[in-house]
Every structure is written in structure tokens, then in C-alpha cells.
Design a protein around this motif. Structure first.
Motif, PDB file in Angstrom:
ATOM      1  N   ALA A 167     -14.180 -24.128  11.467  1.00 38.00           N
ATOM      2  CA  ALA A 167     -14.957 -25.237  10.919  1.00 38.00           C
ATOM      3  C   ALA A 167     -16.383 -25.215  11.443  1.00 38.00           C
ATOM      4  O   ALA A 167     -17.336 -25.458  10.708  1.00 38.00           O
ATOM      5  N   VAL A 168     -16.536 -24.926  12.758  1.00 32.59           N
ATOM      6  CA  VAL A 168     -17.869 -24.845  13.351  1.00 32.59           C
ATOM      7  C   VAL A 168     -18.665 -23.720  12.705  1.00 32.59           C
ATOM      8  O   VAL A 168     -19.844 -23.860  12.372  1.00 32.59           O
ATOM      9  N   ALA A 169     -18.006 -22.574  12.481  1.00 32.25           N
ATOM     10  CA  ALA A 169     -18.688 -21.437  11.876  1.00 32.25           C
ATOM     11  C   ALA A 169     -19.112 -21.743  10.453  1.00 32.25           C
ATOM     12  O   ALA A 169     -20.219 -21.428  10.027  1.00 32.25           O
ATOM     13  N   ASN A 170     -18.228 -22.408   9.695  1.00 35.63           N
ATOM     14  CA  ASN A 170     -18.555 -22.744   8.316  1.00 35.63           C
ATOM     15  C   ASN A 170     -19.697 -23.753   8.245  1.00 35.63           C
ATOM     16  O   ASN A 170     -20.561 -23.677   7.378  1.00 35.63           O
ATOM     17  N   ALA A 171     -19.694 -24.726   9.160  1.00 37.24           N
ATOM     18  CA  ALA A 171     -20.743 -25.741   9.159  1.00 37.24           C
ATOM     19  C   ALA A 171     -22.090 -25.142   9.527  1.00 37.24           C
ATOM     20  O   ALA A 171     -23.128 -25.576   9.039  1.00 37.24           O
ATOM     21  N   ALA A 172     -22.074 -24.125  10.385  1.00 39.67           N
ATOM     22  CA  ALA A 172     -23.322 -23.543  10.857  1.00 39.67           C
ATOM     23  C   ALA A 172     -23.866 -22.486   9.897  1.00 39.67           C
ATOM     24  O   ALA A 172     -25.034 -22.138   9.966  1.00 39.67           O
ATOM     25  N   ALA A 173     -23.010 -21.956   9.003  1.00 43.30           N
ATOM     26  CA  ALA A 173     -23.443 -20.867   8.134  1.00 43.30           C
ATOM     27  C   ALA A 173     -24.381 -21.385   7.048  1.00 43.30           C
ATOM     28  O   ALA A 173     -24.028 -22.299   6.313  1.00 43.30           O
ATOM     29  N   PRO A 174     -25.576 -20.825   6.926  1.00 44.26           N
ATOM     30  CA  PRO A 174     -26.501 -21.266   5.868  1.00 44.26           C
ATOM     31  C   PRO A 174     -26.018 -20.751   4.517  1.00 44.26           C
ATOM     32  O   PRO A 174     -25.279 -19.767   4.436  1.00 44.26           O
ATOM     33  N   PRO A 175     -26.411 -21.407   3.430  1.00 50.64           N
ATOM     34  CA  PRO A 175     -26.025 -20.911   2.111  1.00 50.64           C
ATOM     35  C   PRO A 175     -26.668 -19.559   1.846  1.00 50.64           C
ATOM     36  O   PRO A 175     -27.759 -19.269   2.352  1.00 50.64           O
ATOM     37  N   PRO A 176     -26.024 -18.703   1.080  1.00 52.70           N
ATOM     38  CA  PRO A 176     -26.612 -17.392   0.793  1.00 52.70           C
ATOM     39  C   PRO A 176     -27.887 -17.538  -0.016  1.00 52.70           C
ATOM     40  O   PRO A 176     -28.015 -18.470  -0.822  1.00 52.70           O
TER      41      PRO A 176
END
Length: 198
Positions: free
Chosen positions: A36-45
Motif C-alpha cells: 500500500a505504501v509503495a502504491n501510494a508513493a508511486a507517481p502516475p506514468p
């Protein structure tokens, strides 16, 4: 008699341990997972930008989100649904050699230049839809198309040039609110259509 205090001490120790375990479990449950932390931190492509003028076939193959030039729609032999393209910085030109029945630009929101839909004697295109298109920077022209029956641009509210709807012998439906009562600043030329949109 000496054993009773010892029993109470064990009971108190067990109760304390249970409270600590419960508190630790609740703290762990409240903590977000690594995923969840990784998904929240990942910017949109970043958007896929196709440079220069391209055809719709090329834009579909390259999954373009943005075309920096103009988009030519020609030579289509089947129904087409475009779901990725959101902006064309130049013109969109639906040219007179499509034998497919329909084209839908499901995600296209803005066109920087003109939008022109023209037909020819061998053209079989019957329906063109821009369900979320809001802006056309130049003129809007639907002209001399013998088979076009319906054009839907229901969200279009900003047109930078004149509107021409002329010589479309089969046109039965034109969803174009920009031609409504509030469009006093738009020059509209309409003639030789089964309907009178303006």
C-alpha cells in the motif's frame, strides 16, 4: 497460604502479557502494508506522446495519449474505438476513404486545431462520436459526407472558429450543444442536410 500470592502474581503477569500482545497486534494492523505504501508513493506514468502528424492507426498501435501534431483518420475498414488518446495539439481530419461503420474517440478531450469530417463516394462511415471532447481550437466542419448518419459531440463547449454542416445527405443526428442558444459568437453555416442543426 503461601502459594496464593504466587498464583495472583502469575495471573497478573499473564494479563499484562496479553494486554501487551493485543496492543502490538492492533498497532501492526493499523500500519499500512508495504504494498500500500509503495502504491501510494508511486507517481502516475507519464503520458505517451506521439510527435508530429500521425494516422489514427499509428496512434492506436503506439497507444498514444497525446499527439503533438495532427491526426489523420483514413483507410479504416472496421469499427474503431480509441480509448487512450486524450489530446491532439493539431487538427483532427476524418478523411473520405473509411469503409468501417463507426469511430469513437472515448477519451479525447481537446483538439488544438480544426475538426473536419469529410466523405467521398466510397465512404461507408456512418457514425462518429467524441463523448468527452470539450474544446476545438479551430473550425468544426462536417461537409460533403454521403453516408454519415450521426455525429455526437455532447460535451463540446468551446469552438475557436466557424461551424460548417453542409451537404451531408444521410445526416439524421447531430449532438452538438455548442450550436445551442448560447452560441451567439459562433458563425454557423448549414445547408443541404436532412436536418437543420443551426
Amino acid at each position: 497460604q503461601g502459594s496464593r500470592p504466587h498464583t495472583h502474581e502469575r495471573g497478573a503477569s499473564f494479563s499484562s502479557m496479553r494486554s501487551e500482545l493485543l496492543a502490538a497486534f492492533l498497532a501492526l494492523a493499523a500500519r499500512p502494508s508495504r504494498r500500500a505504501v509503495a502504491n501510494a508513493a508511486a507517481p502516475p506514468p507519464p503520458p505517451v506522446v506521439c510527435s508530429g502528424d500521425v494516422t489514427l492507426q499509428e496512434a492506436l498501435e503506439e497507444e498514444c495519449n497525446v499527439v503533438s501534431g495532427s491526426l489523420a483518420v483514413s483507410g479504416l475498414a472496421e469499427n474503431v474505438l480509441s480509448v487512450n488518446l486524450s489530446a491532439v495539439e493539431g487538427a483532427v481530419l476524418v478523411q473520405p476513404d473509411n469503409t468501417g461503420g463507426s469511430i469513437t474517440f472515448a477519451a479525447l478531450e481537446s483538439i488544438g486545431g480544426e475538426l473536419a469530417v469529410t466523405g467521398g463516394p466510397t465512404d461507408a462511415l456512418q457514425q462518429v462520436a467524441f463523448p468527452v471532447l470539450a474544446t476545438v481550437g479551430g473550425e468544426l466542419s462536417i461537409a460533403q459526407h454521403p453516408s454519415l448518419e450521426a455525429l455526437a459531440v455532447p460535451q463540446l463547449g468551446d469552438i475557436g472558429g466557424a461551424v460548417t454542416v453542409q451537404g451531408n445527405a444521410a445526416l439524421e443526428s447531430l449532438a452538438l450543444p455548442a450550436l445551442g442558444p448560447s452560441a451567439q459568437s459562433i458563425t454557423c453555416r448549414c445547408a443541404d442536410n436532412p436536418i437543420t442543426p443551426c
